[in-house]
Structure formats: C-alpha cells, structure tokens
Design an enzyme around this catalytic site. Structure first.
Site, mmCIF file in Angstrom:
data_model
loop_
_atom_site.group_PDB
_atom_site.id
_atom_site.type_symbol
_atom_site.label_atom_id
_atom_site.label_comp_id
_atom_site.label_asym_id
_atom_site.label_seq_id
_atom_site.Cartn_x
_atom_site.Cartn_y
_atom_site.Cartn_z
ATOM 1 C CG ASP A 8 -1.957 -1.133 1.181
ATOM 2 O OD1 ASP A 8 -1.807 -2.043 0.351
ATOM 3 O OD2 ASP A 8 -2.886 -1.143 2.009
ATOM 4 C CE LYS A 86 -3.799 -4.247 1.168
ATOM 5 N NZ LYS A 86 -4.718 -3.323 1.864
ATOM 6 C CB CYS A 127 -2.183 -2.829 5.060
ATOM 7 S SG CYS A 127 -3.950 -2.388 4.950
HETATM 8 C C1 VGL Z 1 -4.681 0.735 5.752
HETATM 9 C C2 VGL Z 1 -6.228 1.629 7.214
HETATM 10 C C3 VGL Z 1 -7.210 1.464 6.278
HETATM 11 C C4 VGL Z 1 -3.261 0.358 5.469
HETATM 12 C C5 VGL Z 1 -5.678 0.560 4.821
HETATM 13 O O1 VGL Z 1 -2.859 0.278 4.300
HETATM 14 O O2 VGL Z 1 -2.522 0.130 6.450
HETATM 15 N N1 VGL Z 1 -4.971 1.261 6.949
HETATM 16 N N2 VGL Z 1 -6.927 0.924 5.092
#
Ligand code: VGL
Ligand code: ZN
Length: 181
Positions: A8, A86, A127
């Site tokens: 991410d 995802k 994540c």
């Molecule tokens: C994430 C909170 C919500 C992350 C993704 O990538 O850590 N955190 N969605």
C-alpha cells in the site's frame, strides 16, 4: 527464491493524503533501492469502492482509480512485477495482501517457488502487520524491513505493539538494513 512485497505505498497513505503515515515519504527512496535487490517485486494496492463498510472506521481513502489510490510519482513503479488489489468489496476491510481479489497471493508465491518474503510499505499497524501475520500463517519465512515501513501513528503505542505482534508471531524484523546499491 525471495520476493519483495511492498504494501500500500499509495498517495493516500502519504502526507497530504486522506490517511497519512507522517513519515511515509521517507521510505520511498529506500523502497526504490530495495527493489533492485529482488528479481520478483510485488506491490499491493488498497482499492476500495466508493461505498464500503470500511469507511465506517476510516475516512474515505484509496477509492479505486482515484489519485489517492495511485503510486506516488517518486516510486519507481516500473520495477513492480505484479500489482495486487485488496479491499475491493464493500463488505470487508481487506487489510492483508493475502486478501487480494485479482490473484491469489499464496498461489503466485507457490508457483514462483518463493519461500522468503520481504515485506515493507504502509502502514505498520494495519496492512503491513496483517500481511505479515498472514504470511507466517501460510508458512513463508517472513522478514519485515523496518526502514522501509511507516506507521499511521493513530494512537501512541500502536506502532510499538504492531512490531511486537509481528515479532512474537515469528517475523524477522530487519531494523538496520541498508539496500546494497
Ligand atoms: C490501511 C487503514 C485502512 C493500510 C488501509 O494500508 O494500512 N490502513 N486501510
Ligand atoms: Zn483501506
């Protein structure tokens, strides 16, 4: 065979984005150099629909196709071999890269005979952590590259707890790795 999994590393998790890791920008040059050490580089993307139960817990972020969902321009994304999506459904959080819906990450890793997974990216407490815990559950030897990871730091102590949880689960935390070129 080893693989690098960048979790991410997207605009919305960087300063100025919707859900920023305060030090997120610092990891970009580290990740760029790190990619040169791997023959197989995978990157996950948080890839949400506009409406999802996930946004009951979080501000809207990484809506599929939006600017916030894109890789930052400073990331050498041409070196990424496979992008995982995802959190794509409206009923789940999809924190872990093992919950990708476009491909099965476990199948890909088995096909490529990957046994050692090196994880980095954003964010440490959510994540990255969930991906690391799933990697261990799926029997991969799992390393986390601390210098290429950043936390969202929502509450004091969250980040430390996440590191401890990953360590206790059996992850090897590499906290002074300097990429080799
Ligand atoms: C994430 C909170 C919500 C992350 C993704 O990538 O850590 N955190 N969605
Ligand atoms: Zn999300």
């Amino acid at each position: 065979m080893k693989a690098l999994l960048i979790v991410d590393l997207q605009n919305d998790f960087l300063p100025g984005g919707a859900l920023p890791a305060p030090d997120g920008n610092k990891i970009i040059p580290v990740v760029n150099t790190l990619m040169e050490d791997f023959h197989f580089v995978i990157a996950s993307k948080d890839w949400h629909p506009e409406e999802t139960v996930h946004f009951e817990k979080w501000p809207s972020h990484c809506v599929k196709g939006s600017l916030g969902s894109k890789f930052p321009i400073a990331l050498k994304s041409k070196n990424i071999d496979l992008v995982l999506r995802k959190g794509t459904e409206n009923t789940d959080d999809g924190y872990s890269a093992f919950e990708a819906t476009n491909v099965s990450l476990t199948d890909v890793l088995h096909e490529r005979e990957v046994s050692e997974l090196y994880v980095c990216g954003l964010t440490t407490e959510y994540c990255v952590k969930q991906t690391v815990l799933d990697a261990i559950k799926n029997k991969f030897k799992t390393f986390v590259i601390k210098t290429a990871t950043a936390g969202v730091k929502a509450k004091p102590g969250d980040e430390e707890n996440a590191w401890k949880e990953m360590y206790d689960a059996g992850a090897v935390i590499l906290d002074d790795i300097i990429p080799s070129n």
